[in-house]
Design a protein around this motif. Sequence first.
Motif, PDB file in Angstrom:
ATOM      1  N   CYS B  91      14.317  62.050  73.330  1.00 16.54           N
ATOM      2  CA  CYS B  91      13.643  63.235  73.853  1.00 16.54           C
ATOM      3  C   CYS B  91      14.694  63.978  74.646  1.00 16.54           C
ATOM      4  CB  CYS B  91      12.494  62.823  74.751  1.00 16.54           C
ATOM      5  SG  CYS B  91      11.919  64.166  75.775  1.00 16.54           S
ATOM      6  N   CYS B  93      14.452  65.829  76.936  1.00 19.59           N
ATOM      7  CA  CYS B  93      14.142  65.764  78.370  1.00 19.59           C
ATOM      8  C   CYS B  93      14.964  64.702  79.063  1.00 19.59           C
ATOM      9  CB  CYS B  93      12.694  65.315  78.580  1.00 19.59           C
ATOM     10  SG  CYS B  93      11.527  66.585  78.373  1.00 19.59           S
ATOM     11  N   SER B  94      15.165  63.593  78.356  1.00 16.83           N
ATOM     12  CA  SER B  94      15.801  62.445  78.990  1.00 16.83           C
ATOM     13  C   SER B  94      17.312  62.440  78.834  1.00 16.83           C
ATOM     14  CB  SER B  94      15.228  61.144  78.418  1.00 16.83           C
ATOM     15  OG  SER B  94      13.887  60.995  78.798  1.00 16.83           O
ATOM     16  N   ILE B  96      19.766  64.201  80.089  1.00 19.94           N
ATOM     17  CA  ILE B  96      20.562  64.262  81.313  1.00 19.94           C
ATOM     18  C   ILE B  96      20.407  63.000  82.174  1.00 19.94           C
ATOM     19  CG2 ILE B  96      21.008  65.575  83.440  1.00 19.94           C
ATOM     20  CD1 ILE B  96      21.994  67.013  80.973  1.00 19.94           C
ATOM     21  N   PRO B  97      19.154  62.540  82.442  1.00 17.57           N
ATOM     22  CA  PRO B  97      19.038  61.285  83.187  1.00 17.57           C
ATOM     23  C   PRO B  97      19.762  60.124  82.504  1.00 17.57           C
ATOM     24  CG  PRO B  97      16.865  62.262  82.854  1.00 17.57           C
ATOM     25  CD  PRO B  97      17.845  63.168  82.217  1.00 17.57           C
ATOM     26  N   LEU B  98      19.721  60.120  81.178  1.00 22.41           N
ATOM     27  CA  LEU B  98      20.393  59.070  80.434  1.00 22.41           C
ATOM     28  C   LEU B  98      21.903  59.132  80.623  1.00 22.41           C
ATOM     29  CD1 LEU B  98      18.647  58.578  77.131  1.00 22.41           C
ATOM     30  CD2 LEU B  98      20.771  57.424  77.581  1.00 22.41           C
ATOM     31  N   ILE B 100      23.580  60.494  83.102  1.00 24.17           N
ATOM     32  CA  ILE B 100      23.942  60.070  84.454  1.00 24.17           C
ATOM     33  C   ILE B 100      23.782  58.563  84.609  1.00 24.17           C
ATOM     34  CG2 ILE B 100      23.443  60.363  86.894  1.00 24.17           C
ATOM     35  CD1 ILE B 100      22.132  62.966  86.228  1.00 24.17           C
ATOM     36  N   ARG B 299      24.313  71.781  81.231  1.00 29.80           N
ATOM     37  CA  ARG B 299      23.994  71.398  82.600  1.00 29.80           C
ATOM     38  C   ARG B 299      24.893  70.247  83.069  1.00 29.80           C
ATOM     39  NH1 ARG B 299      23.851  70.213  86.549  1.00 29.80           N
ATOM     40  NH2 ARG B 299      22.356  69.632  88.137  1.00 29.80           N
TER      41      ARG B 299
END
Lengths: 83, 328
Positions: B91, B93-94, B96-98, B100, B299
Amino acid sequence: MKIAVLGSGCSNCKRLYEITQKAVEELGLSIQVEYITGDEGLKKIMELGLMQSPVLTIDDEAVMVGFIDDTEKIKEIINEKLG
Amino acid sequence: MDIFYPLQQFANWVSFSVLKLTPKTHLAEALNFFIYDSLKILALLIVINYLMAIIRYYIPTEKIRDFLTKRNWYGFDYFLASFFGVITPFCSCSSIPLFIGFLSAGIPLGVTLAFLITSPLVNEASIAIFIGLFGFKITLFYVATGILIGVLSGVILGKTGLEKEIDESLREIIEKSKKKNSSSFLLKKKPFFWLLKKFWQEGWSLTKKIYVYVLIGVGVGALIHGFVPVGFFERYLKNGSFWTVPLATILAIPLYSNAVGVIPIMEALVSKGIPFGTALSFMMATVGLSLPEAMILKRAMKTKLLVLFFACVSLGIVLIGWFFNLIM
């Protein structure tokens, strides 16, 4: 009780925030759901040791990871926490 | 025996008995194709998404991260990361969190990118559709080449030493969140039957979400099947197995679609004479090189890394297209 939606700012995060608000409303609770995105949101997700977005937290504890489009499920989770 | 045979029978029954369409006409062919393919893909999606919900529960990305950092993998980690990219539903959505999360766990940038590149290129939904439309053997080739692009791009990008090309504020978050353990949320034990239901809910919700793209894709594919004459593209693309590959890759960049929507169109084009490698490059570029994906990654990455990232993936996709055109 403190309820928050953490996200990286995508459409699913916004959607989760909306249905969480709806769930809280339908349960008749007077809780302001927090919506934390951008760098703040990312930081919080990392602090929880998670790598997915969005995350639903109650009292700073993750209760749902990833987006599930189900208001009933969120109500269930909140009720469980209310005890 | 073909396990999908009853579905073909059903499609025949609806088109020729219920609607009384004349066989071999354009409309009948298109409709028959649409009913059969959309049902077949639905069945495959339900099964595969259920299996994936199980896998995702037992191996969430957070565990993959811990697994990758547990020991020195001597380069094998590129392959592992890429393989995990296949089995994790992606997804955007995930992403960027992934990104990092991997980096702050000490996973090298190249390995992280191997995961990020493979994840949209090959995923459970695209595998389901590939099996349905092209069969097992070609699906295996497709998965293998997707992993190969991820691994090679990861290795190359990892060698450039571009860690400084990561956005400053994200680098700060990465530094701060180092040495965090997996969330306690993921370690809680749940009752077995509760899980069975949860897997079904998750799998079904995913199937529902992507099925509309499948219907659009199969619909367009069905029109091509029914109305475009066989060999139509061959006439215009004489000796086209070479130059059409980079062309298809470039044409696909501004298009953004889910893999599940493009694959049925790709299959229809192949049946009308577009070389398979060309169609595969087109499909992979639509899902792996899209502008919206670039906006999200912007980003996290500065321009230099982002451009290199895209250049690498494009090159990989073109090479794979040529390879398939050569062997098929």
